[in-house]
Design a protein around this motif. Structure first.
Motif, mmCIF file in Angstrom:
data_model
loop_
_atom_site.group_PDB
_atom_site.id
_atom_site.type_symbol
_atom_site.label_atom_id
_atom_site.label_comp_id
_atom_site.label_asym_id
_atom_site.label_seq_id
_atom_site.Cartn_x
_atom_site.Cartn_y
_atom_site.Cartn_z
ATOM 1 N N ILE A 281 9.914 2.024 0.540
ATOM 2 C CA ILE A 281 10.575 2.555 1.732
ATOM 3 C C ILE A 281 11.141 3.949 1.459
ATOM 4 C CG2 ILE A 281 12.534 2.216 3.298
ATOM 5 C CD1 ILE A 281 12.091 -0.783 3.040
ATOM 6 N N VAL B 62 8.655 6.855 1.717
ATOM 7 C CA VAL B 62 8.090 7.216 3.028
ATOM 8 C C VAL B 62 8.487 8.620 3.479
ATOM 9 C CG1 VAL B 62 8.065 6.636 5.490
ATOM 10 C CG2 VAL B 62 7.807 4.834 3.769
ATOM 11 N N VAL C 138 7.977 -4.916 6.774
ATOM 12 C CA VAL C 138 8.671 -3.769 7.371
ATOM 13 C C VAL C 138 8.337 -2.496 6.598
ATOM 14 C CG1 VAL C 138 10.946 -2.724 7.747
ATOM 15 C CG2 VAL C 138 10.534 -5.099 8.398
ATOM 16 N N ALA C 139 8.338 -2.589 5.267
ATOM 17 C CA ALA C 139 8.006 -1.424 4.438
ATOM 18 C C ALA C 139 6.571 -0.975 4.678
ATOM 19 C CB ALA C 139 8.210 -1.767 2.959
ATOM 20 N N ASP C 140 5.648 -1.936 4.797
ATOM 21 C CA ASP C 140 4.246 -1.586 5.041
ATOM 22 C C ASP C 140 4.073 -0.884 6.388
ATOM 23 O OD1 ASP C 140 3.593 -2.720 2.633
ATOM 24 O OD2 ASP C 140 2.975 -4.643 3.482
ATOM 25 N N LYS C 141 4.696 -1.458 7.430
ATOM 26 C CA LYS C 141 4.571 -0.866 8.760
ATOM 27 C C LYS C 141 5.220 0.519 8.811
ATOM 28 C CE LYS C 141 2.308 -4.188 10.591
ATOM 29 N NZ LYS C 141 0.864 -3.972 10.880
ATOM 30 N N LEU C 142 6.358 0.663 8.156
ATOM 31 C CA LEU C 142 7.041 1.954 8.145
ATOM 32 C C LEU C 142 6.187 3.014 7.459
ATOM 33 C CD1 LEU C 142 9.655 3.479 8.816
ATOM 34 C CD2 LEU C 142 10.539 2.784 6.578
ATOM 35 N N LEU C 143 5.574 2.647 6.342
ATOM 36 C CA LEU C 143 4.724 3.585 5.603
ATOM 37 C C LEU C 143 3.504 3.993 6.421
ATOM 38 C CD1 LEU C 143 3.880 5.006 2.916
ATOM 39 C CD2 LEU C 143 2.731 2.864 2.315
ATOM 40 N N SER D 91 2.757 3.485 9.699
ATOM 41 C CA SER D 91 3.043 4.070 11.013
ATOM 42 C C SER D 91 3.481 5.527 10.879
ATOM 43 C CB SER D 91 4.124 3.253 11.724
ATOM 44 O OG SER D 91 3.702 1.924 11.938
ATOM 45 N N SER D 92 4.310 5.815 9.879
ATOM 46 C CA SER D 92 4.766 7.188 9.676
ATOM 47 C C SER D 92 3.606 8.115 9.349
ATOM 48 C CB SER D 92 5.808 7.232 8.555
ATOM 49 O OG SER D 92 6.930 6.432 8.867
ATOM 50 N N ASP E 57 0.927 -3.175 17.014
ATOM 51 C CA ASP E 57 2.165 -3.497 16.298
ATOM 52 C C ASP E 57 3.321 -3.765 17.263
ATOM 53 O OD1 ASP E 57 0.826 -3.224 13.936
ATOM 54 O OD2 ASP E 57 1.555 -1.200 13.503
#
Length: 218
Positions: free
Chosen positions: A36, A39, A88-93, A95-96, A119
């Motif tokens: 996280i 990112v 959450v960490a995967d989606k944040l990475l 998606s960003s 998502d």
């Protein structure tokens, strides 16, 4: 006055239990937190067109993603926090990076819209199921895992294409983005079908109990 061995052992055991009781101190969750923290640095490197640095950071993030799952299984350190924090960490990475690359005109906006649409739909469905039902198991399906893997590989290939710009890399980029689009759509429809099936099953408890009785009587 010397401390007795029993008291010393008790202190050691209490410290060990305290360490185990704090999931943030566990190695898998620390690796997830590291991912996280990577990112914003990774996004800044992309926006500054420092693609070599971005690719190295992306590899580090991918390694932490693989390592935290392996450590959790090997050391039996799975926690409720880790089950929620890892996706959450995967989606944040991802998606960003999709947003940053789309903003720079590197990725087609349609790919990012599909990824975000799926998502957001999944998050809304999970929130409704969490609020309205007793379901708490939202583990990803095989299609969901394949979709996440395709997104990771697609982003990696896009970064490699920005660095080397070779014909075979460009071909791989097109192939992986097409695979990501396909898996995003298919996994989204699959998730919607699974969610509707669960809701129908919970809304018809009598039918569920009758089927259970019939299955037990066979």
């Amino acid at each position: 006055m010397s401390t007795s061995p029993d008291v010393t052992d008790l202190n050691i055991h209490s410290r060990v239990n305290a360490w185990r009781g704090n999931p943030l101190r566990m190695a898998p969750n620390l690796l997830t937190l590291l991912r996280i923290l990577l990112v914003p640095v990774l996004v800044i490197a992309v926006l500054q067109r420092r693609f070599e640095v971005a690719f190295v950071l992306f590899l580090m993030a991918a390694i932490t993603d693989a390592m935290d799952g392996l450590l959790a299984r090997w050391l039996h350190l799975r926690t409720m926090l880790g089950q929620y924090l890892d996706p959450v960490a995967d989606k944040l990475l991802l998606s960003s990076l999709f947003l940053a690359l789309t903003r720079m005109g590197i990725l087609d906006m349609r790919v990012t819209v599909l990824v975000f649409g799926r998502d957001i739909g999944m998050l809304l469905s999970a929130a409704i199921l969490f609020r309205m039902t007793k379901l708490r198991d939202f583990r990803p399906s095989l299609l969901g895992k394949a979709n996440s893997f395709s997104q990771v590989v697609a982003i990696g290939v896009v970064l490699v294409d920005l660095i080397f710009q070779r014909p075979w890399v460009a071909t791989a980029r097109v192939a992986m983005l097409d695979a990501t689009i396909f898996l995003t759509v298919v996994s989204g429809f699959h998730y919607a079908w699974v969610a509707s099936t669960r809701i129908n099953h919970l809304s018809c408890p009598e039918a569920g109990s009758d089927s259970a009785i019939m299955s037990n009587s066979k």
